[in-house]
Design a protein around this motif. Structure first.
Motif, PDB file in Angstrom:
ATOM      1  N   MET A   1       7.368   3.131 108.410  1.00  0.00           N
ATOM      2  CA  MET A   1       6.249   3.602 108.870  1.00  0.00           C
ATOM      3  C   MET A   1       6.258   4.688 109.840  1.00  0.00           C
ATOM      4  O   MET A   1       7.015   4.428 110.950  1.00  0.00           O
ATOM      5  N   PRO A   2       5.750   5.669 109.683  1.00  0.00           N
ATOM      6  CA  PRO A   2       5.851   6.922 110.639  1.00  0.00           C
ATOM      7  C   PRO A   2       4.974   6.223 111.982  1.00  0.00           C
ATOM      8  O   PRO A   2       3.892   5.893 111.896  1.00  0.00           O
ATOM      9  N   GLU A   3       6.006   6.649 112.978  1.00  0.00           N
ATOM     10  CA  GLU A   3       5.603   6.686 114.425  1.00  0.00           C
ATOM     11  C   GLU A   3       4.184   7.112 114.856  1.00  0.00           C
ATOM     12  O   GLU A   3       3.448   6.874 115.623  1.00  0.00           O
ATOM     13  N   ASN A   4       3.991   8.251 114.233  1.00  0.00           N
ATOM     14  CA  ASN A   4       2.615   9.171 114.669  1.00  0.00           C
ATOM     15  C   ASN A   4       1.481   8.666 113.738  1.00  0.00           C
ATOM     16  O   ASN A   4       0.358   9.032 114.245  1.00  0.00           O
ATOM     17  N   GLU A   5       1.696   7.675 112.924  1.00  0.00           N
ATOM     18  CA  GLU A   5       0.426   7.198 112.126  1.00  0.00           C
ATOM     19  C   GLU A   5      -0.253   6.386 113.116  1.00  0.00           C
ATOM     20  O   GLU A   5       0.350   5.619 113.855  1.00  0.00           O
ATOM     21  N   SER A   6      -1.676   6.401 113.214  1.00  0.00           N
ATOM     22  CA  SER A   6      -2.369   5.527 113.966  1.00  0.00           C
ATOM     23  C   SER A   6      -3.654   4.964 113.044  1.00  0.00           C
ATOM     24  O   SER A   6      -4.009   5.397 112.006  1.00  0.00           O
ATOM     25  N   TRP A   7      -3.890   3.733 113.498  1.00  0.00           N
ATOM     26  CA  TRP A   7      -5.075   3.042 112.624  1.00  0.00           C
ATOM     27  C   TRP A   7      -5.440   1.833 113.367  1.00  0.00           C
ATOM     28  O   TRP A   7      -5.076   1.534 114.399  1.00  0.00           O
ATOM     29  N   GLU A   8      -7.004   1.580 113.109  1.00  0.00           N
ATOM     30  CA  GLU A   8      -7.508   0.033 113.840  1.00  0.00           C
ATOM     31  C   GLU A   8      -8.366  -0.387 112.783  1.00  0.00           C
ATOM     32  O   GLU A   8      -8.935   0.187 111.892  1.00  0.00           O
ATOM     33  N   TYR A   9      -8.193  -1.775 112.985  1.00  0.00           N
ATOM     34  CA  TYR A   9      -9.273  -2.726 112.214  1.00  0.00           C
ATOM     35  C   TYR A   9      -9.982  -3.678 113.107  1.00  0.00           C
ATOM     36  O   TYR A   9      -9.403  -4.008 114.291  1.00  0.00           O
ATOM     37  N   SER A  10     -11.034  -3.826 112.839  1.00  0.00           N
ATOM     38  CA  SER A  10     -11.902  -4.871 113.388  1.00  0.00           C
ATOM     39  C   SER A  10     -12.441  -5.829 112.534  1.00  0.00           C
ATOM     40  O   SER A  10     -13.007  -5.656 111.680  1.00  0.00           O
ATOM     41  N   LEU A  11     -12.347  -7.230 112.908  1.00  0.00           N
ATOM     42  CA  LEU A  11     -12.869  -8.224 112.067  1.00  0.00           C
ATOM     43  C   LEU A  11     -13.705  -8.965 112.822  1.00  0.00           C
ATOM     44  O   LEU A  11     -13.535  -9.755 113.738  1.00  0.00           O
ATOM     45  N   SER A  12     -15.127  -8.900 112.392  1.00  0.00           N
ATOM     46  CA  SER A  12     -16.150  -9.814 113.168  1.00  0.00           C
ATOM     47  C   SER A  12     -16.014 -11.233 112.473  1.00  0.00           C
ATOM     48  O   SER A  12     -15.850 -11.344 111.514  1.00  0.00           O
ATOM     49  N   ILE A  13     -16.078 -12.110 113.500  1.00  0.00           N
ATOM     50  CA  ILE A  13     -15.804 -13.486 113.448  1.00  0.00           C
ATOM     51  C   ILE A  13     -16.996 -14.271 113.928  1.00  0.00           C
ATOM     52  O   ILE A  13     -17.406 -13.893 114.858  1.00  0.00           O
ATOM     53  N   PRO A  14     -17.232 -15.544 113.147  1.00  0.00           N
ATOM     54  CA  PRO A  14     -18.285 -16.433 113.765  1.00  0.00           C
ATOM     55  C   PRO A  14     -17.494 -17.281 114.953  1.00  0.00           C
ATOM     56  O   PRO A  14     -16.615 -17.136 114.856  1.00  0.00           O
ATOM     57  N   ASN A  15     -18.711 -18.223 115.644  1.00  0.00           N
ATOM     58  CA  ASN A  15     -17.751 -19.164 116.481  1.00  0.00           C
ATOM     59  C   ASN A  15     -17.755 -20.309 115.714  1.00  0.00           C
ATOM     60  O   ASN A  15     -18.398 -21.096 115.768  1.00  0.00           O
ATOM     61  N   ASP A  16     -16.459 -20.251 115.010  1.00  0.00           N
ATOM     62  CA  ASP A  16     -16.078 -21.029 113.893  1.00  0.00           C
ATOM     63  C   ASP A  16     -14.624 -21.571 114.191  1.00  0.00           C
ATOM     64  O   ASP A  16     -13.907 -20.741 113.859  1.00  0.00           O
ATOM     65  N   PRO A  17     -14.320 -22.780 114.283  1.00  0.00           N
ATOM     66  CA  PRO A  17     -12.733 -22.798 114.511  1.00  0.00           C
ATOM     67  C   PRO A  17     -12.097 -22.287 113.299  1.00  0.00           C
ATOM     68  O   PRO A  17     -10.718 -22.011 113.190  1.00  0.00           O
ATOM     69  N   ARG A  18     -12.638 -22.285 112.175  1.00  0.00           N
ATOM     70  CA  ARG A  18     -11.856 -21.999 110.851  1.00  0.00           C
ATOM     71  C   ARG A  18     -11.625 -20.308 110.831  1.00  0.00           C
ATOM     72  O   ARG A  18     -10.698 -19.755 110.277  1.00  0.00           O
TER      73      ARG A  18
END
Length: 137
Positions: A1-18
């Motif tokens: 993987m190229p060191e200069n590549e950048s990315w971001e992910y965000s996963l919204s989750i409920p207040n649930d232990p699962r």
């Protein structure tokens, strides 16, 4: 993987232990797809602890955030409580190892290169982001 590549992910989750399992499996998929399989095991442990704390200690929604830039993986858990997390207790202090809680941030501190927290606003809500970083090594 190229060191200069950048990315971001965000996963919204409920207040649930699962949501902890969903977050961990999603993180594994993200890292595998980006060729970072060598980070998966430690990253899963760290994400599990961060997300579990967000779900266990707050009443509102949460989110897993994953960011890669300049060879550094940052994993964070946002929650709706703006109060700072309890400081981690060092492993050599009196921790009841049989207990299923109380060691999360100590694990994060021990297994990451850097960790911290910051107040954060998300979708108009106050809260905090507790994060940690891993290098590609």
């Amino acid at each position: 993987m190229p060191e200069n590549e950048s990315w971001e992910y965000s996963l919204s989750i409920p207040n649930d232990p699962r949501a902890v399992t969903v977050s961990r499996r999603t993180l594994r998929l993200i890292l595998t797809m980006h060729g970072l399989i060598g980070l998966v095991d430690v990253a899963e442990l760290l994400a599990t602890e961060l997300v579990a704390n967000a779900v266990r200690h707050t009443k509102g929604p949460a989110a897993l955030r994953v960011h890669w830039a300049a060879g550094v993986l940052r994993i964070g858990a946002w929650d709706s409580d703006p109060a700072p997390p309890e400081p981690p207790v060092p492993f050599d202090q009196a921790v009841e190892w049989e207990r299923e809680e109380g060691r999360g941030l100590a694990l994060v501190r021990a297994c990451s290169e850097l960790w911290g927290w910051q107040p954060l606003y998300r979708d108009g809500s106050r809260g905090k982001l507790v994060w940690c970083e891993l290098g590609a090594a």
